[in-house]
Design a protein around this motif. Sequence first.
Motif, PDB file in Angstrom:
ATOM      1  N   ALA A 144       0.833  -1.211   0.000  1.00  0.00           N
ATOM      2  CA  ALA A 144       0.000   0.000   0.000  1.00  0.00           C
ATOM      3  C   ALA A 144       0.866   1.259   0.000  1.00  0.00           C
ATOM      4  O   ALA A 144       0.577   2.222  -0.723  1.00  0.00           O
ATOM      5  CB  ALA A 144      -0.930  -0.005   1.208  1.00  0.00           C
ATOM      6  N   LEU A 145       1.924   1.255   0.799  1.00  0.00           N
ATOM      7  CA  LEU A 145       2.817   2.417   0.831  1.00  0.00           C
ATOM      8  C   LEU A 145       3.537   2.583  -0.497  1.00  0.00           C
ATOM      9  O   LEU A 145       3.693   3.699  -0.986  1.00  0.00           O
ATOM     10  CB  LEU A 145       3.817   2.291   1.980  1.00  0.00           C
ATOM     11  CG  LEU A 145       3.237   2.464   3.377  1.00  0.00           C
ATOM     12  CD1 LEU A 145       4.279   2.106   4.437  1.00  0.00           C
ATOM     13  CD2 LEU A 145       2.725   3.865   3.590  1.00  0.00           C
ATOM     14  N   ALA A 146       3.971   1.478  -1.093  1.00  0.00           N
ATOM     15  CA  ALA A 146       4.642   1.550  -2.392  1.00  0.00           C
ATOM     16  C   ALA A 146       3.710   2.154  -3.439  1.00  0.00           C
ATOM     17  O   ALA A 146       4.119   3.016  -4.223  1.00  0.00           O
ATOM     18  CB  ALA A 146       5.109   0.159  -2.816  1.00  0.00           C
ATOM     19  N   GLU A 147       2.455   1.726  -3.430  1.00  0.00           N
ATOM     20  CA  GLU A 147       1.481   2.268  -4.375  1.00  0.00           C
ATOM     21  C   GLU A 147       1.250   3.759  -4.128  1.00  0.00           C
ATOM     22  O   GLU A 147       1.186   4.557  -5.068  1.00  0.00           O
ATOM     23  CB  GLU A 147       0.165   1.503  -4.251  1.00  0.00           C
ATOM     24  CG  GLU A 147      -0.871   1.923  -5.252  1.00  0.00           C
ATOM     25  CD  GLU A 147      -2.139   1.103  -5.158  1.00  0.00           C
ATOM     26  OE1 GLU A 147      -3.206   1.672  -5.421  1.00  0.00           O
ATOM     27  OE2 GLU A 147      -2.067  -0.095  -4.831  1.00  0.00           O
ATOM     28  N   GLU A 148       1.152   4.124  -2.849  1.00  0.00           N
ATOM     29  CA  GLU A 148       0.945   5.536  -2.493  1.00  0.00           C
ATOM     30  C   GLU A 148       2.087   6.405  -3.011  1.00  0.00           C
ATOM     31  O   GLU A 148       1.858   7.462  -3.612  1.00  0.00           O
ATOM     32  CB  GLU A 148       0.843   5.655  -0.973  1.00  0.00           C
ATOM     33  CG  GLU A 148       0.722   7.068  -0.466  1.00  0.00           C
ATOM     34  CD  GLU A 148       0.694   7.147   1.049  1.00  0.00           C
ATOM     35  OE1 GLU A 148       1.191   8.147   1.575  1.00  0.00           O
ATOM     36  OE2 GLU A 148       0.184   6.211   1.698  1.00  0.00           O
TER      37      GLU A 148
ATOM     38  N   GLU B 283       2.081   6.681  -6.833  1.00  0.00           N
ATOM     39  CA  GLU B 283       1.059   7.639  -7.286  1.00  0.00           C
ATOM     40  C   GLU B 283       1.523   9.071  -7.053  1.00  0.00           C
ATOM     41  O   GLU B 283       1.330   9.940  -7.905  1.00  0.00           O
ATOM     42  CB  GLU B 283      -0.256   7.399  -6.566  1.00  0.00           C
ATOM     43  CG  GLU B 283      -0.951   6.124  -6.986  1.00  0.00           C
ATOM     44  CD  GLU B 283      -2.174   5.800  -6.152  1.00  0.00           C
ATOM     45  OE1 GLU B 283      -2.523   6.600  -5.246  1.00  0.00           O
ATOM     46  OE2 GLU B 283      -2.783   4.752  -6.387  1.00  0.00           O
ATOM     47  N   GLU B 284       2.150   9.330  -5.904  1.00  0.00           N
ATOM     48  CA  GLU B 284       2.637  10.677  -5.609  1.00  0.00           C
ATOM     49  C   GLU B 284       3.728  11.089  -6.600  1.00  0.00           C
ATOM     50  O   GLU B 284       3.785  12.237  -7.018  1.00  0.00           O
ATOM     51  CB  GLU B 284       3.182  10.755  -4.183  1.00  0.00           C
ATOM     52  CG  GLU B 284       2.119  10.779  -3.119  1.00  0.00           C
ATOM     53  CD  GLU B 284       2.707  10.828  -1.718  1.00  0.00           C
ATOM     54  OE1 GLU B 284       3.944  11.013  -1.580  1.00  0.00           O
ATOM     55  OE2 GLU B 284       1.934  10.689  -0.773  1.00  0.00           O
TER      56      GLU B 284
ATOM     57  N   GLY C  23       4.001  10.228  -9.632  1.00  0.00           N
ATOM     58  CA  GLY C  23       3.394  10.507 -10.933  1.00  0.00           C
ATOM     59  C   GLY C  23       2.470  11.689 -10.939  1.00  0.00           C
ATOM     60  O   GLY C  23       2.029  12.145 -11.976  1.00  0.00           O
ATOM     61  N   ASP C  24       2.175  12.255  -9.766  1.00  0.00           N
ATOM     62  CA  ASP C  24       1.254  13.385  -9.637  1.00  0.00           C
ATOM     63  C   ASP C  24       2.010  14.684  -9.909  1.00  0.00           C
ATOM     64  O   ASP C  24       2.905  15.048  -9.152  1.00  0.00           O
ATOM     65  CB  ASP C  24       0.639  13.397  -8.233  1.00  0.00           C
ATOM     66  CG  ASP C  24      -0.424  14.463  -8.056  1.00  0.00           C
ATOM     67  OD1 ASP C  24      -0.801  15.101  -9.055  1.00  0.00           O
ATOM     68  OD2 ASP C  24      -0.878  14.640  -6.911  1.00  0.00           O
ATOM     69  N   PRO C  25       1.669  15.438 -10.953  1.00  0.00           N
ATOM     70  CA  PRO C  25       2.390  16.673 -11.260  1.00  0.00           C
ATOM     71  C   PRO C  25       2.077  17.825 -10.305  1.00  0.00           C
ATOM     72  O   PRO C  25       2.736  18.841 -10.343  1.00  0.00           O
ATOM     73  CB  PRO C  25       1.917  17.019 -12.684  1.00  0.00           C
ATOM     74  CG  PRO C  25       0.589  16.373 -12.808  1.00  0.00           C
ATOM     75  CD  PRO C  25       0.649  15.140 -11.941  1.00  0.00           C
ATOM     76  N   ALA C  26       1.094  17.669  -9.437  1.00  0.00           N
ATOM     77  CA  ALA C  26       0.707  18.766  -8.529  1.00  0.00           C
ATOM     78  C   ALA C  26       1.623  18.903  -7.407  1.00  0.00           C
ATOM     79  O   ALA C  26       2.522  18.852  -6.971  1.00  0.00           O
ATOM     80  CB  ALA C  26      -0.671  18.518  -7.955  1.00  0.00           C
TER      81      ALA C  26
END
Length: 68
Positions: free
Chosen positions: A55-59, A62-63, A65-68
């Motif tokens: 779950a942490l790896a996925e989190e 995702e972060e 890849g998030d351009p924000a």
Amino acid sequence: MAFEDVKAEIGLLLTRMQNEPEDRHELYLQLSEKLNELKAYGMPIPQDLQDLEDALAEEFTEEAGDPA
């Protein structure tokens, strides 16, 4: 390192994670390292810890890849 020592260190990491949420990435890396040690010794990985690591790896993926 003995299996019991690794289990104790994982317990400490989880306690730190609850007390220091701003360091989640560092704790994730440390948890991954400890789980890898268990794997290297051929020890079973508790499913809840494996789920937490996933779950942490996925989190963090995702972060990243998030351009924000």
